[in-house]
Motif scaffolding. Sequence first.
Motif, PDB file in Angstrom:
ATOM      1  N   UNK A 314      41.999 -22.050  15.130  1.00 16.66           N
ATOM      2  CA  UNK A 314      42.325 -21.984  16.555  1.00 16.66           C
ATOM      3  C   UNK A 314      41.070 -22.192  17.416  1.00 16.66           C
ATOM      4  N   UNK A 315      39.945 -21.584  16.935  1.00 20.46           N
ATOM      5  CA  UNK A 315      38.684 -21.746  17.691  1.00 20.46           C
ATOM      6  C   UNK A 315      38.238 -23.201  17.664  1.00 20.46           C
ATOM      7  N   UNK A 316      38.388 -23.867  16.481  1.00 17.42           N
ATOM      8  CA  UNK A 316      38.036 -25.291  16.408  1.00 17.42           C
ATOM      9  C   UNK A 316      38.874 -26.114  17.373  1.00 17.42           C
ATOM     10  N   UNK A 317      40.183 -25.774  17.442  1.00 17.36           N
ATOM     11  CA  UNK A 317      41.055 -26.492  18.377  1.00 17.36           C
ATOM     12  C   UNK A 317      40.626 -26.249  19.823  1.00 17.36           C
ATOM     13  N   UNK A 318      40.221 -24.990  20.117  1.00 18.32           N
ATOM     14  CA  UNK A 318      39.766 -24.675  21.467  1.00 18.32           C
ATOM     15  C   UNK A 318      38.453 -25.401  21.791  1.00 18.32           C
ATOM     16  N   UNK A 319      37.553 -25.500  20.784  1.00 15.62           N
ATOM     17  CA  UNK A 319      36.303 -26.244  20.989  1.00 15.62           C
ATOM     18  C   UNK A 319      36.588 -27.721  21.222  1.00 15.62           C
ATOM     19  N   UNK A 320      37.569 -28.244  20.470  1.00 16.97           N
ATOM     20  CA  UNK A 320      37.948 -29.644  20.678  1.00 16.97           C
ATOM     21  C   UNK A 320      38.469 -29.861  22.094  1.00 16.97           C
ATOM     22  N   UNK A 321      39.264 -28.900  22.565  1.00 16.34           N
ATOM     23  CA  UNK A 321      39.757 -28.984  23.948  1.00 16.34           C
ATOM     24  C   UNK A 321      38.603 -28.874  24.951  1.00 16.34           C
ATOM     25  N   UNK A 322      37.617 -28.000  24.598  1.00 22.70           N
ATOM     26  CA  UNK A 322      36.443 -27.858  25.464  1.00 22.70           C
ATOM     27  C   UNK A 322      35.659 -29.168  25.539  1.00 22.70           C
ATOM     28  N   UNK A 323      35.495 -29.814  24.395  1.00 26.11           N
ATOM     29  CA  UNK A 323      34.801 -31.097  24.381  1.00 26.11           C
ATOM     30  C   UNK A 323      35.577 -32.163  25.145  1.00 26.11           C
ATOM     31  N   UNK A 324      36.913 -32.108  25.021  1.00 17.79           N
ATOM     32  CA  UNK A 324      37.755 -33.056  25.755  1.00 17.79           C
ATOM     33  C   UNK A 324      37.580 -32.880  27.263  1.00 17.79           C
ATOM     34  N   UNK A 325      37.533 -31.609  27.688  1.00 19.92           N
ATOM     35  CA  UNK A 325      37.321 -31.341  29.128  1.00 19.92           C
ATOM     36  C   UNK A 325      35.944 -31.838  29.556  1.00 19.92           C
ATOM     37  N   UNK A 326      34.944 -31.628  28.693  1.00 16.16           N
ATOM     38  CA  UNK A 326      33.592 -32.075  29.010  1.00 16.16           C
ATOM     39  C   UNK A 326      33.537 -33.595  29.148  1.00 16.16           C
ATOM     40  N   UNK A 327      34.253 -34.303  28.265  1.00 17.58           N
ATOM     41  CA  UNK A 327      34.301 -35.768  28.356  1.00 17.58           C
ATOM     42  C   UNK A 327      34.984 -36.212  29.648  1.00 17.58           C
ATOM     43  N   UNK A 328      36.036 -35.488  30.030  1.00 20.99           N
ATOM     44  CA  UNK A 328      36.713 -35.810  31.283  1.00 20.99           C
ATOM     45  C   UNK A 328      35.766 -35.599  32.474  1.00 20.99           C
ATOM     46  N   UNK A 329      34.963 -34.513  32.397  1.00 19.82           N
ATOM     47  CA  UNK A 329      33.986 -34.251  33.469  1.00 19.82           C
ATOM     48  C   UNK A 329      32.988 -35.393  33.564  1.00 19.82           C
ATOM     49  N   UNK A 330      32.471 -35.819  32.385  1.00 19.69           N
ATOM     50  CA  UNK A 330      31.505 -36.923  32.383  1.00 19.69           C
ATOM     51  C   UNK A 330      32.132 -38.201  32.938  1.00 19.69           C
ATOM     52  N   UNK A 331      33.389 -38.438  32.559  1.00 24.99           N
ATOM     53  CA  UNK A 331      34.078 -39.640  33.048  1.00 24.99           C
ATOM     54  C   UNK A 331      34.237 -39.614  34.571  1.00 24.99           C
ATOM     55  N   UNK A 332      34.661 -38.459  35.098  1.00 25.54           N
ATOM     56  CA  UNK A 332      34.850 -38.346  36.547  1.00 25.54           C
ATOM     57  C   UNK A 332      33.508 -38.454  37.272  1.00 25.54           C
ATOM     58  N   UNK A 333      32.459 -37.814  36.703  1.00 26.61           N
ATOM     59  CA  UNK A 333      31.133 -37.919  37.337  1.00 26.61           C
ATOM     60  C   UNK A 333      30.640 -39.356  37.367  1.00 26.61           C
ATOM     61  N   UNK A 334      30.892 -40.085  36.263  1.00 27.86           N
ATOM     62  CA  UNK A 334      30.486 -41.499  36.242  1.00 27.86           C
ATOM     63  C   UNK A 334      31.262 -42.313  37.267  1.00 27.86           C
ATOM     64  N   UNK A 335      32.556 -41.976  37.425  1.00 25.45           N
ATOM     65  CA  UNK A 335      33.340 -42.676  38.433  1.00 25.45           C
ATOM     66  C   UNK A 335      32.798 -42.407  39.841  1.00 25.45           C
ATOM     67  N   UNK A 336      32.425 -41.132  40.112  1.00 26.97           N
ATOM     68  CA  UNK A 336      31.860 -40.786  41.426  1.00 26.97           C
ATOM     69  C   UNK A 336      30.544 -41.520  41.656  1.00 26.97           C
ATOM     70  N   UNK A 337      29.686 -41.551  40.603  1.00 20.55           N
ATOM     71  CA  UNK A 337      28.415 -42.273  40.731  1.00 20.55           C
ATOM     72  C   UNK A 337      28.644 -43.754  40.990  1.00 20.55           C
ATOM     73  N   UNK A 338      29.632 -44.323  40.279  1.00 19.36           N
ATOM     74  CA  UNK A 338      29.928 -45.751  40.466  1.00 19.36           C
ATOM     75  C   UNK A 338      30.405 -46.021  41.886  1.00 19.36           C
ATOM     76  N   UNK A 339      31.268 -45.124  42.412  1.00 19.42           N
ATOM     77  CA  UNK A 339      31.756 -45.303  43.781  1.00 19.42           C
ATOM     78  C   UNK A 339      30.621 -45.153  44.794  1.00 19.42           C
TER      79      UNK A 339
END
Length: 456
Positions: A314-339
Amino acid sequence: MRKSNDYLRNFFTIFFARKFTIGLVALAIGAGAILFALLYPPIYGASASVILKGGIALKNPESIERIQSEISTINETDLFSEIEIIQANVVAEMTAQALMNLGFEFKSGLMDTPEKKQQRAANQISAVIEAGINPRSNTIAIQTSWNNPQKAKTILEVLLEKYLDYRSQIFQPREAEAFFADQLEKFSNELQQKENELNQLTRESQTPIADSEMQSNLLNMKNLERQLFDLKQAYYDQKFRVDLMEADIRSGETSYFSYINDPQIQELSNLVLEIIKQRNETARIFHPESKKIQNYDKQIEKALGSFKKEISKFILAEKSELENINQKISFVENQIKALKKENMGLFEASAKSKMLERQIAVLEDSYTTFSQRLEESKISNTQTNRLFSVSILARPEASDAPVFPDRNKVIFMGILAGIILGIAAGFLVEFFDHTFKSPEDVENNTGMVYIFSIPE
């Protein structure tokens, strides 16, 4: 009772008490003004004036037979145009060259080339020439200044000569036609170049309306920033849960996982707790070394092992979700920088586009003006009279007294300023002196009755 101050008496008291300070300041400023007036190199001036006279107005040749010729009037635009010719750099260069041929000396550098010396001389001529319209007249007053009255007069005489020569060249019909044609071609080429630059800029920015695109990008950035805020909040919440579960795993406190909202983990947690409960109840009856208690211990150990494995998954699944959220954050930040980067490029393109549009408007106006002047010059080729002429109204005359500094005025103003500032300095010193100076000061500031004083 506090007595009112006798201000006139106080004024004279302070004046005489601080007479040395007042005198010293007044003397210093007055002496400085006198030294400035006597030692500053005098500047002499020379003045002259020209008058503009109207001529036959230019018309289309087709209308000459039907319309009577009119005498043109001189307007303010004509006068300012003449001032521009008088102060033109070409006239200054011609004047400087003529004066240098006469042996006139100008300030120059030791390593200056002849061209550089001539340019410096022209700049010095431009700096000392002033021209202005005399009120309610068609005359222009011209002044120059130099450190020698005769040289100032010479400069002005040569300037008037070169101004009239240059003016005759400009207003010569055939030469004027060629001049306006050259200027028209020049502005046409520059206009075409600026329009090509604007078109190229529009193609590079890939949007004809940069301002609306920037507004759209700003709106998208706001939405992305809201998403980024929500994602970061979710990331911190998820990280807190993962850190908490890992801490509980390390501590071995299985009961702490009751906060996990997962059916399978809740079931295993309840199973472990139930076995532990049964073992504790049995331990009240049986000896801890008994077989029944040992069986319960084995069941607890087995259940805890399965529970911890499930928790680890369960913790591994939660860490995977945490990493997924982190990737989404990086993606959104890159989009903001691009704009932001795109908006910066659009802003630069918009600013450059507006600058080019202003330049195009100026060039179009100049093109229209010179086109009209070219047509007028073509019409003027069929006529013998000019639009208006210029004559010298007053020949250059040099002043005997220097125009700067005015010694009498400087000395008078220096002495006056010295007296005023001296009195101000004396009163300022008195203002910061808080000692008692009169019996009234004792009574007014202490409330005690003044009896006698001991003179110094």
